[in-house]
Design an enzyme around this catalytic site. Sequence first.
Site, PDB file in Angstrom:
ATOM      1  N   ALA A  29     -82.799 -15.003 146.530  1.00 32.55           N
ATOM      2  CA  ALA A  29     -82.639 -14.953 145.288  1.00 32.55           C
ATOM      3  C   ALA A  29     -83.257 -15.973 144.685  1.00 32.55           C
ATOM      4  O   ALA A  29     -82.289 -16.396 143.728  1.00 32.55           O
ATOM      5  CB  ALA A  29     -81.121 -14.608 145.268  1.00 32.55           C
ATOM      6  N   HIS A  34     -85.268 -23.036 142.166  1.00 32.25           N
ATOM      7  CA  HIS A  34     -85.951 -23.225 143.442  1.00 32.25           C
ATOM      8  C   HIS A  34     -87.632 -23.374 143.180  1.00 32.25           C
ATOM      9  O   HIS A  34     -88.286 -24.205 144.004  1.00 32.25           O
ATOM     10  CB  HIS A  34     -85.764 -21.750 144.372  1.00 32.25           C
ATOM     11  CG  HIS A  34     -84.716 -21.542 144.680  1.00 32.25           C
ATOM     12  ND1 HIS A  34     -83.822 -20.435 144.128  1.00 32.25           N
ATOM     13  CD2 HIS A  34     -83.410 -21.958 145.499  1.00 32.25           C
ATOM     14  CE1 HIS A  34     -82.626 -20.362 144.522  1.00 32.25           C
ATOM     15  NE2 HIS A  34     -82.453 -21.279 145.488  1.00 32.25           N
ATOM     16  N   GLN A 149     -80.318 -31.270 143.584  1.00 35.30           N
ATOM     17  CA  GLN A 149     -79.247 -32.229 143.584  1.00 35.30           C
ATOM     18  C   GLN A 149     -77.952 -31.666 142.944  1.00 35.30           C
ATOM     19  O   GLN A 149     -76.876 -32.176 142.771  1.00 35.30           O
ATOM     20  CB  GLN A 149     -79.501 -33.577 142.710  1.00 35.30           C
ATOM     21  CG  GLN A 149     -80.417 -34.523 143.019  1.00 35.30           C
ATOM     22  CD  GLN A 149     -81.014 -35.504 142.247  1.00 35.30           C
ATOM     23  OE1 GLN A 149     -80.389 -35.513 141.316  1.00 35.30           O
ATOM     24  NE2 GLN A 149     -81.959 -36.364 142.832  1.00 35.30           N
TER      25      GLN A 149
END
Length: 332
Positions: A29, A34, A149
């Site tokens: 997903a 990403h 993070q």
Amino acid sequence: MTPTLLRTAAELHARARAGRRAVVMTMGALHEGHATLIRTAREVAGPDGEVVVTVFVNPLQFGAGEDLDRYPRTLDADLGLAGRAGADAVFAPAVDEVYPGGEPQVRVTAGPMGERLEGAARPGHFDGMLTVVAKLLHLTRPDIALYGQKDAQQLALIRRMVRDLNFGVEIIGVPTVREEDGLALSSRNRYLSPAERRTALALSQALFAGRDRHAAQQALRARAREVPATRARAEALSAIGESRAAADTHAVATTAGGPSAIRAAARQVLDEAARLDPPLALDYLALVDPSGFTEVGDGFIGEAVLAVAARVGATRLIDNVPLTFGTFGAAS
């Protein structure tokens, strides 16, 4: 560029390697967060290196009441995004490729850090996460692995595991990517209705309020350090109308503030969001030392993480911002 889709570790191991291999681990997903990880991996690996993205929905990370089957699976779209961001290959193994013979009897235990905050809210989650990360590190054999993070506790635990168990891999943390309204990018955002999304903005707004309070303390403490300590010099300042500013900054520097004031500023935003429709249901707000994810006290010096987790409707979201405390508790 369309990345090569690999289903088995044998296929991945058969690939020729020249430069460094950088791995980005995901549960699919994929979104812009990403993509940022993948682009960073591309930069780190260099033109002669290789970027591998793993797509694996890990059943060990889902606890009681968490719907494994509900987690989005969008492999075709993931391949497109990964390729556009610079991935050379996508490793998308089946469950029995990662866990041959069923769930593993031997697992990695997260220890005390894994029992706090997210670990307390989701018992066993970090044991499952570290177990699959350890397996994927072995299966993909990277030189570098990159993690966001936004999942600060996860990143801290992976770093601890790599250090404690002597994994020969460099771990790189990549800053959180946010949407224009401040909401941290997450695969779970798609579950929010428009009204729920408006409420969910309180997570980032609370963190920003805490960060702003921290910056204000820094400025005031820096001002206070410039205020003369002797009566003669204070009188000189008074002559030019600065006595009130000196008194104010001195008060800020010497009275309670620091972490307590930062938590209070963030908490005020979250308390207001709890009265919205739909309401925000807070799981935790914490200002912690990332080395162990224990709460920091006033007078703390070093790196810290202001973290929050909450539910809006049926969707649970997390977010955090890093802070640095230096001399007198001010940011360095």
